[in-house]
Design an enzyme around this catalytic site. Structure first.
Site, PDB file in Angstrom:
ATOM      1  N   HIS A 468       0.834  -1.209   0.000  1.00  0.00           N
ATOM      2  CA  HIS A 468       0.000   0.000   0.000  1.00  0.00           C
ATOM      3  C   HIS A 468       0.864   1.252   0.000  1.00  0.00           C
ATOM      4  CE1 HIS A 468      -2.122   3.281   2.140  1.00  0.00           C
ATOM      5  NE2 HIS A 468      -3.133   2.917   1.368  1.00  0.00           N
ATOM      6  N   CYS A 844      -2.495  35.665 -16.216  1.00  0.00           N
ATOM      7  CA  CYS A 844      -1.272  35.692 -15.415  1.00  0.00           C
ATOM      8  C   CYS A 844      -1.529  35.387 -13.944  1.00  0.00           C
ATOM      9  CB  CYS A 844      -0.583  37.044 -15.554  1.00  0.00           C
ATOM     10  SG  CYS A 844      -1.573  38.431 -14.970  1.00  0.00           S
TER      11      CYS A 844
END
Length: 894
Positions: A468, A844
């Site tokens: 895991h 931006c």
């Protein structure tokens, strides 16, 4: 009647790989493999639609579901010649989840369902092995009790460990049939003690309890966290797969394992995986036992004494290789395969596109293209743009002397240093406090997902390369070392021991997930090498994308990093960041404290050469590439002190009184400074400020020309405008400064003047503004704030609740709100282009580095996005994927 259940087997199959939205990834692939004639145990899938019905109807199932499930069980019975609930020939099934997108370990599973006090006797007789039958029963009791009855699994682990210690057993496989019978009795006693009633003996009660619990696990905490981290929508739901059991724990001629058709850590074209003899699948992924290597080459590389599958079962190994190659060729991608060997017969339980590190994803994509397996477009689409961030992480500098204290398995590459923490909650808390930590566990479980995400790296003492911890760390891009068996962890005293050394919680270690080294202390890192396959796939992306990628940068270093990462210009230079420098902040404060224009100009004259030098450095780095410079934006009070103990020091440095300084701070304080005296409003009130900045830009341009004979074209951006008139006023100041510099130096300069569209009114009046502006840059941070009427700085207190309650799909400051903010951008772009068809458009804000927002920008034909330097590669790849998707949809429509 709705069809809720789809059967899969070699003899009859309802679904296929194209039905993953309905059947989930696991169910769709089980159906597809059955159609291909692969050895898949028969079973059926309950659809994701049932999951949504279940939650929509107060956790009740559709009325006709039980009948369809009973029919499907009967079909399995006929295919395997066993009967569900029979005391002589019992059919056992697994009940497993299967979401549309893989969520390893996050949802619940129940194995060996159908066992009770009577059927276990029948299983023992039929198999001739009492040990196997009662081992399976105890596994079922523990798993069912944990998943369905909500009895914590540590009760059962403690019973087993105590029993082993009392009887001098080391391994689970040391126990015989009588031992497992005793364990089963102890487990059942514990169940009755905890819940006040006996463990359920009715196999149908067991089945429906397990189906319900798998659906309920869709909303458990770890699943919710995983979905948030991986952008998996809540409404997708999970399917449930019920499948006839095959047994890897039947005898020593049985086994279970996980295999990858290529190495998921580095992408090498080598078959890769692990297995365990006499075990079930959960034993491999849970990391309870350290597994064996499938291939002999991997065993030798790992310096393991445990025999490989290739040597132990050569015929089975060859069958597995053949099936793996067939699956990769069919799916055209690296496959993650779960398999079981039952008494010498190979069964395939699952296949899926394997989780992989980013470096592996790039190598696999490039190799498959160069091998002629996939197209260049598919290769580009195989790499998650956001995951490229993993490759930008530092690695350990080889010149460093390392104090290596232990080694483990290199489960996920990269290096990280941090304080040792022993549980997920502590990792999350420390990360929230700004500390870097290494989550150190015996083994991780799905409940640790939040701590794994918070940690810089993960270290486990148990488990293999397919545990895991390894699988989740690779998916997250976290360095991980598993199976470091020489380390002994003492949770109670929060320390680990290796050799004769003790390391406590809070001590700093470094892990190198590339080679498995665990190092004492913090280690010097170096920048990653981004050549080879990375360069190839980025070049392919650049060839396909139309959207230009710029960077937000205001220092020489940032500009250099951005250019090295492939930035095609600077889309946002925030000049106020330059003002905070220790060497110039006093000149800024002098300007703010000035009581008239002349005094302000004196202070600004000190700043001009500093600003000029800033721009020269940027122009030198960027060369012919465009540089967009935003004039001063924040309110002036941000440059003044606010803490009492700072006033005296600042006042003395400015040769003024504390009272005068405090008076000026008081004058500048605003109730809502974000909407106050800032941006173009400052430029209109104090035109000498934009005049100084414009002169610094133009004089820097002159100096660059004198040095290189290169005429650059700076893009000067006026922030926070709402009208054409505002832009006209500030533009006149800029134009006058340009004329003055050109006259003084007898040179012709090129420049453009544009504006940030960051207020709704500006977006709506873009047709008028376009008459004056040469470009628009969408400041989506402020546009989001002003569209929603919320502050980005304060919204974290409640935005997650909006996402949890499906008011918003995602935090709008992370990914652009297409319906609101996006609509304003579209309106602005359409109106601006109607007046000035060639106007340059870009964004931006932080959204410039978000792949989903980049798709929006590409679809609306913006010219560029601008993002932080380290997200430039992400934006380049996302822009290419956006273009590929756009062309695909256009072709679909034609």
């Amino acid at each position: 009647m709705s069809k809720w259940v789809y059967v899969f087997s070699k003899e009859m199959t309802d679904g296929d790989a194209d039905m993953r939205n309905l059947l989930g990834g696991k169910g769709a692939n089980l159906a597809e493999m059955s159609k291909l004639g692969l050895p898949v145990p028969p079973g059926f899938t309950i659809t994701t639609e049932v999951c949504n019905e279940f939650y929509a109807n107060n956790k009740n199932f559709p009325d006709d579901l039980d009948e369809q499930v009973a029919d499907a069980i009967a079909k399995i019975e006929s295919l395997v010649d066993n009967k569900f609930g029979s005391n002589e020939d019992p059919l056992l099934v697994s009940v497993r989840s299967g979401a549309r997108s893989s969520m390893p370990g996050m949802l619940d599973t129940v194995l060996n369902l159908g066992l009770n006090d009577k059927t276990v006797i029948g299983l023992a007789k039929k198999s001739g092995d009492e040990r196997f039958a009662y081992d399976s029963y105890r596994r079922f009791i523990q798993m069912y009790s944990d998943v369905v009855l909500n009895i914590e699994h540590h009760y059962f682990e403690d019973i087993l460990e105590d029993y082993k210690a009392e009887n001098n057993y080391l391994l689970d496989t040391d126990l015989n049939g009588a031992d497992w019978k005793s364990i089963v009795s102890l487990y059942k006693e514990k169940v009755k003690e905890v819940i006040g009633k006996d463990f359920p003996q009715d196999v149908n009660e067991q089945l429906w309890g397990s189906i319900s619990s798998v659906f309920l696990s869709w909303q458990n905490n770890r699943a919710i966290t995983y979905r948030k981290l991986n952008d998996i929508p809540d409404h997708w739901g999970t399917a449930v797969n019920v499948q006839a059991m095959v047994f890897g724990n039947l005898d020593d001629n049985s086994a279970t394992g996980v295999a990858f058709t290529r190495n998921p850590s580095n992408g090498e074209n080598k078959f890769y995986g692990e297995f365990l003899i006499n075990a079930q699948g959960e034993d491999v992924v849970a990391g309870i036992r350290t597994p064996q290597n499938i291939t002999e080459e991997a065993r030798i590389e790992a310096n393991s004494d445990a025999v490989s599958l290739e040597k132990l079962m050569p015929n089975i190994y060859q069958d597995l290789i053949g099936l793996a190659n067939k699956l990769e060729k069919h799916y055209l991608d690296m496959q993650d395969i779960e398999f079981t060997i039952q008494q010498g017969k190979l069964w395939i339980l699952q296949t899926r596109s394997g989780k992989r590190t980013t470096s592996a994803a790039i190598k696999i994509a490039v190799d498959m293209y160069e091998q002629g397996v996939i197209s260049k477009e598919i290769a580009i689409s195989r790499v998650d743009p956001s995951s490229l961030d993993q490759l930008l992480h530092p690695t350990i500098d080889e010149s460093e002397e390392l104090n290596i204290i232990a080694t483990g398995l290199p489960a996920s590459p990269g290096a990280a240093s941090g304080k040792i923490v022993f549980n997920a909650d502590d990792a999350e808390k420390a990360s929230n406090d700004g500390e870097k930590v290494i989550l150190t566990r015996i083994e991780t479980s799905p409940e640790d997902i939040h701590g794994m995400h918070a940690a810089q790296g993960i270290l486990t003492t148990r488990g293999g390369m397919t545990s895991h911890a390894a699988v989740v760390a690779r998916g997250m891009g976290r360095p991980c070392i598993s199976g470091a068996g020489s380390i002994r962890i003492d949770y109670e005293n929060e320390l680990f021991i290796v050799g004769n050394k003790k390391f406590k919680s809070g001590d700093i270690i470094t892990i190198d997930g590339t080679n498995g080294n665990i190092i004492s202390g913090e280690v010097k890192m170096k920048d990653p090498d981004l050549s080879g396959d990375f360069e190839k796939i980025m070049k392919w992306a650049d060839d396909i994308r139309k959207l230009k990628i710029r960077a937000n940068a205001e220092t020489k270093l940032d500009a250099s990093v951005a250019k090295n990462f492939g930035a095609e210009g600077i889309g946002l230079c925030r000049t106020e960041h330059m003002f905070f420098d220790e060497g110039r902040i006093n000149s800024v404060r002098e300007m703010i404290l000035a009581t008239d224009e002349q005094a302000r100009r004196v202070a600004l004259s000190k700043l001009l050469p500093m600003q000029k030098n800033d721009f020269i450095e940027l122009f030198e780095v960027m060369g012919d590439l465009p540089v967009t410079i935003r004039l001063l934006d924040p309110p002036l009070h941000e440059f003044l002190p606010h803490e009492e103990n700072d006033f005296e020091e600042v006042a003395a440095s400015l040769n003024t009184s504390v009272e005068n300084l405090k008076d000026r701070v008081t004058e500048l304080i605003e109730t809502n400074p974000m909407l106050g005296h800032r941006g173009c409003r400052l430029a209109i009130t104090y035109p000498e400020i934009p005049e100084m900045q414009a002169k610094a830009i133009f004089e820097a341009s002159v100096e660059i020309y004198n040095k290189t004979k290169n005429i650059i074209c700076p893009e000067i951006m006026v922030p926070l405008i709402t009208s054409r008139k505002e832009l006209e006023i500030v533009k006149r100041v800029i134009d006058k400064a340009a004329q003055d510099v050109m006259y003084e130096h007898k040179i012709e300069l090129n420049y453009t003047v544009g504006t940030m569209i960051e207020l709704p009114r500006a977006a709506l009046k873009s047709d008028e503004i376009a008459e004056v502006a040469d470009f628009f840059s969408y400041g989506t941070n402020d546009l989001t704030q002003t569209t929603f009427g919320i502050s980005r700085d304060d919204s974290s207190k409640f935005l997650q609740e909006y996402v949890d309650k499906n008011i918003l799909e995602k935090d709008p400051f992370v990914s652009i709100d297409i319906e609101g903010v996006g609509e304003l951008v579209k309106i602005s772009a359409e109106r601006g282009r109607r007046i000035k068809p060639g106007i340059k458009l870009g964004i931006c804000g932080e959204h410039g580095g978000d792949p989903k927002s980049i798709i929006f920008c590409a679809n609306n034909n913006l010219d560029y996005v601008s993002c932080s330097p380290y997200r430039v590669p992400i934006a380049r790849l996302a822009a290419a994927q956006a273009e590929i998707k756009k062309k695909f949809l256009e072709n679909m429509q034609t």
